[in-house]
Design an enzyme around this catalytic site. Sequence first.
Site, short mmCIF file in Angstrom:
data_model
loop_
_atom_site.label_atom_id
_atom_site.label_comp_id
_atom_site.label_asym_id
_atom_site.label_seq_id
_atom_site.Cartn_x
_atom_site.Cartn_y
_atom_site.Cartn_z
N ASN A 46 0.84 -1.20 0.00
CA ASN A 46 0.00 0.00 0.00
C ASN A 46 0.88 1.25 0.00
O ASN A 46 1.95 1.29 0.61
CB ASN A 46 -1.01 0.00 1.16
CG ASN A 46 -0.40 -0.22 2.53
OD1 ASN A 46 0.62 -0.87 2.67
ND2 ASN A 46 -1.04 0.32 3.54
N GLU A 48 0.36 5.20 0.66
CA GLU A 48 -0.57 6.23 1.15
C GLU A 48 -0.09 7.62 0.77
O GLU A 48 1.03 7.82 0.30
CB GLU A 48 -0.73 6.08 2.67
CG GLU A 48 -1.33 4.73 3.05
CD GLU A 48 -1.59 4.58 4.54
OE1 GLU A 48 -1.11 5.43 5.34
OE2 GLU A 48 -2.28 3.61 4.91
N CYS A 57 -4.21 0.73 -2.44
CA CYS A 57 -4.03 -0.53 -1.72
C CYS A 57 -2.96 -1.39 -2.39
O CYS A 57 -2.69 -1.29 -3.60
CB CYS A 57 -5.33 -1.33 -1.71
SG CYS A 57 -6.66 -0.57 -0.77
N GLU A 59 -3.07 -4.51 -3.23
CA GLU A 59 -3.55 -5.38 -4.31
C GLU A 59 -3.52 -4.66 -5.65
O GLU A 59 -3.10 -5.21 -6.67
CB GLU A 59 -4.99 -5.84 -4.03
CG GLU A 59 -5.17 -6.66 -2.77
CD GLU A 59 -5.51 -5.84 -1.55
OE1 GLU A 59 -4.88 -4.78 -1.34
OE2 GLU A 59 -6.40 -6.26 -0.79
N CYS A 93 -10.53 -2.73 -4.83
CA CYS A 93 -9.59 -3.75 -5.30
C CYS A 93 -10.35 -4.93 -5.92
O CYS A 93 -9.91 -5.48 -6.94
CB CYS A 93 -8.70 -4.22 -4.16
SG CYS A 93 -7.48 -2.97 -3.68
#
Length: 132
Positions: A46, A48, A57, A59, A93
């Site tokens: 991830n 941010e 995220c 994924e 996701c």
Amino acid sequence: MINADIIDTMIRTAKEARSHAHCPYSGEAVGACVLASDGTLYGGCNVENASYGLSCCAERVAIFRAVADSKRDFDAIAVVADTDDPCVPCGACCQVMAEFKIRDVIMANLKGDVQVADLMDLAPCAAGKTLR
Ligand code: THU
């Protein structure tokens, strides 16, 4: 269906990717690994941002890395975090997984709990492409 050895390898790759998480706002490091149908593994973490909504995220980072490397066909994705229960992907996701028809979703945590789900059970109403 993917076998136990591949699941272990994917979780290991996801954990390695997790070590690169940029998560100063939530403090929750997440790792992912997507398996392309040619056998290549792509890790993601991830990432941010101070403008929280821009965060991505693990994924999606893994999938986008694979797509940017020209891959379009996938067998499975794994996600791991330091959660009480195996880490469950968010709706965004799942929507991206649906775009690329990634059906097998391996959810894990650092304690060693592992759960495998069909994307259709996690996101039966994903838009755009039919998985049935
Ligand atoms: N996160 C992921 O990367 N994947 C998940 O499946 C759950 C949530 C990230 C988003 C955010 O950076 C942090 O974890 C806390 O929600």
